[in-house]
Design an enzyme around this catalytic site. Structure first.
Site, PDB file in Angstrom:
ATOM      1  N   GLU A   1     -11.186   4.389  -1.508  1.00  0.00           N
ATOM      2  CA  GLU A   1     -11.650   4.748  -0.164  1.00  0.00           C
ATOM      3  C   GLU A   1     -12.474   6.032  -0.154  1.00  0.00           C
ATOM      4  OE1 GLU A   1      -8.512   3.929  -0.949  1.00  0.00           O
ATOM      5  OE2 GLU A   1      -7.090   5.449  -0.382  1.00  0.00           O
TER       6      GLU A   1
ATOM      7  N   ASP B   1      -3.200  -2.989  -2.481  1.00  0.00           N
ATOM      8  CA  ASP B   1      -4.216  -1.946  -2.576  1.00  0.00           C
ATOM      9  C   ASP B   1      -4.000  -1.144  -3.862  1.00  0.00           C
ATOM     10  OD1 ASP B   1      -5.166   1.027  -0.704  1.00  0.00           O
ATOM     11  OD2 ASP B   1      -6.403  -0.381  -1.817  1.00  0.00           O
ATOM     12  N   ASN B   2      -5.051  -0.485  -4.339  1.00  0.00           N
ATOM     13  CA  ASN B   2      -4.955   0.505  -5.421  1.00  0.00           C
ATOM     14  C   ASN B   2      -4.522  -0.039  -6.766  1.00  0.00           C
ATOM     15  OD1 ASN B   2      -3.483   2.157  -2.773  1.00  0.00           O
ATOM     16  ND2 ASN B   2      -5.486   2.771  -3.518  1.00  0.00           N
TER      17      ASN B   2
ATOM     18  N   ASP C   1       0.839  -1.203   0.000  1.00  0.00           N
ATOM     19  CA  ASP C   1       0.000   0.000   0.000  1.00  0.00           C
ATOM     20  C   ASP C   1       0.865   1.240   0.000  1.00  0.00           C
ATOM     21  OD1 ASP C   1      -2.520   1.446   2.217  1.00  0.00           O
ATOM     22  OD2 ASP C   1      -2.332   1.472   0.029  1.00  0.00           O
TER      23      ASP C   1
ATOM     24  N   LYS D   1       3.105   3.330  -5.955  1.00  0.00           N
ATOM     25  CA  LYS D   1       2.653   2.316  -6.919  1.00  0.00           C
ATOM     26  C   LYS D   1       3.792   1.802  -7.782  1.00  0.00           C
ATOM     27  CE  LYS D   1      -0.651   3.327  -4.589  1.00  0.00           C
ATOM     28  NZ  LYS D   1      -0.629   2.531  -3.318  1.00  0.00           N
TER      29      LYS D   1
HETATM   30  O1  LIG Z   1      -5.136   4.239  -1.344  1.00  0.00           O
HETATM   31  C1  LIG Z   1      -4.416   5.217  -1.972  1.00  0.00           C
HETATM   32  C2  LIG Z   1      -5.017   6.170  -2.791  1.00  0.00           C
HETATM   33  C3  LIG Z   1      -4.248   7.155  -3.420  1.00  0.00           C
HETATM   34  C4  LIG Z   1      -4.925   8.165  -4.275  1.00  0.00           C
HETATM   35  C5  LIG Z   1      -4.527   9.488  -4.247  1.00  0.00           C
HETATM   36  C6  LIG Z   1      -5.178  10.441  -5.037  1.00  0.00           C
HETATM   37  C7  LIG Z   1      -6.229  10.042  -5.857  1.00  0.00           C
HETATM   38  F1  LIG Z   1      -6.854  10.946  -6.604  1.00  0.00           F
HETATM   39  C8  LIG Z   1      -6.623   8.714  -5.908  1.00  0.00           C
HETATM   40  C9  LIG Z   1      -5.968   7.771  -5.114  1.00  0.00           C
HETATM   41  C10 LIG Z   1      -2.864   7.203  -3.225  1.00  0.00           C
HETATM   42  C11 LIG Z   1      -2.237   6.238  -2.401  1.00  0.00           C
HETATM   43  C12 LIG Z   1      -0.848   6.227  -2.169  1.00  0.00           C
HETATM   44  N1  LIG Z   1      -0.303   5.286  -1.360  1.00  0.00           N
HETATM   45  C13 LIG Z   1      -1.101   4.345  -0.797  1.00  0.00           C
HETATM   46  N2  LIG Z   1      -2.426   4.287  -0.986  1.00  0.00           N
HETATM   47  C14 LIG Z   1      -3.020   5.235  -1.773  1.00  0.00           C
HETATM   48 MG   LIG Z   2      -3.886   2.632  -0.618  1.00  0.00          MG
END
Ligand SMILES: Oc1cc(-c2ccc(F)cc2)cc2cncnc12
Ligand SMILES: [Mg+2]
Length: 214
Positions: free
Chosen positions: A199, A169-170, A141, A144
């Site tokens: 989220e 995640d993501n 997490d 990326k």
């Molecule tokens: O869960 C997450 C979401 C996002 C993120 C940020 C901005 C957006 F517009 C969409 C998604 C960034 C992350 C960086 N590290 C870990 N987890 C993350």
């Molecule tokens: Mg995340």
């Protein structure tokens, strides 16, 4: 000077949660993110999927890459079996400072070791410095572009065993295309996608669960 979002999140925990009660810490952060300020925690919807994987694996030794404010650290830590350990790595010192206080507030400091630094440098030190043999569960997490190199590093350092679970995640938003292609095409992994949402939003995102086959 003003406060940062992690500092405001911590204040919300200290105000609305009960010390030693991990669930109240999780609820206080989710309430803060739904009603006050979005923050990049795995969140309540994907968090339920994370919980189910943690309970299924029941890891004796788990690794989290990317602590941020400690939300998923608390989600994982509260479900660990007695004597189990979670190591969480965080590159950003300001995030780490807040996360330590969130983890302590939840009463999980005995189960969780937060290590500050770049995952690429810390992973090769896991065996000698922290006495790790292999990880039963890894939650990815963090940045990326680090998912794939860190996964290869875990393999090369002998930190995965037959049956080790990677949960990422993501994989849709922001997205980790090179990592997804790797775990989905490699004969060394059996991979499955859990569709969900970014989220605290309606945007599609999801978790990829991959079993290392050895
Ligand atoms: O869960 C997450 C979401 C996002 C993120 C940020 C901005 C957006 F517009 C969409 C998604 C960034 C992350 C960086 N590290 C870990 N987890 C993350
Ligand atoms: Mg995340």
């Amino acid at each position: 000077t003003g406060s940062t979002r992690p500092q405001r999140l911590l204040k919300a925990v200290q105000k609305n949660a009960s010390r030693g009660d991990p669930q109240s810490v999780i609820s206080a952060i989710d309430r803060f993110c739904h009603s006050s300020e979005w923050a990049m925690n795995v969140g309540d919807e994907k968090g339920v999927i994370l919980d189910s994987v943690v309970c299924e694996v029941s890891p004796g030794c788990a690794l989290e890459l990317g602590t941020y404010c400690g939300y998923s650290t608390v989600r994982i830590g509260r479900l660990l079996p007695p004597g189990a350990k979670l190591i969480t790595l965080e590159f950003n010192p300001d995030y780490a400072k807040v996360a330590r206080q969130v983890i302590d507030f939840a009463g999980l400091q005995e189960k969780v070791l937060l290590v500050e630094g770049p995952s690429g440098d810390l992973i090769p030190k896991m065996k000698e410095q922290y006495g790790i043999t292999t990880f039963d569960l890894v939650f990815l997490d963090h940045w990326k572009d680090r998912y794939l190199p860190d996964t290869k590093l875990l393999e090369e350092c002998g930190l995965l065993r037959k049956g080790s679970i990677l949960l990422a995640d993501n994989v849709i938003c922001p997205g980790t295309p090179d990592y997804l292609a790797y775990v989905r095409s490699s004969p060394r992994y059996e991979s499955k996608y859990f569709k969900s949402h970014l989220e605290y939003t309606k945007v599609e995102d999801g978790l990829e669960k991959s079993i290392f086959l050895g």
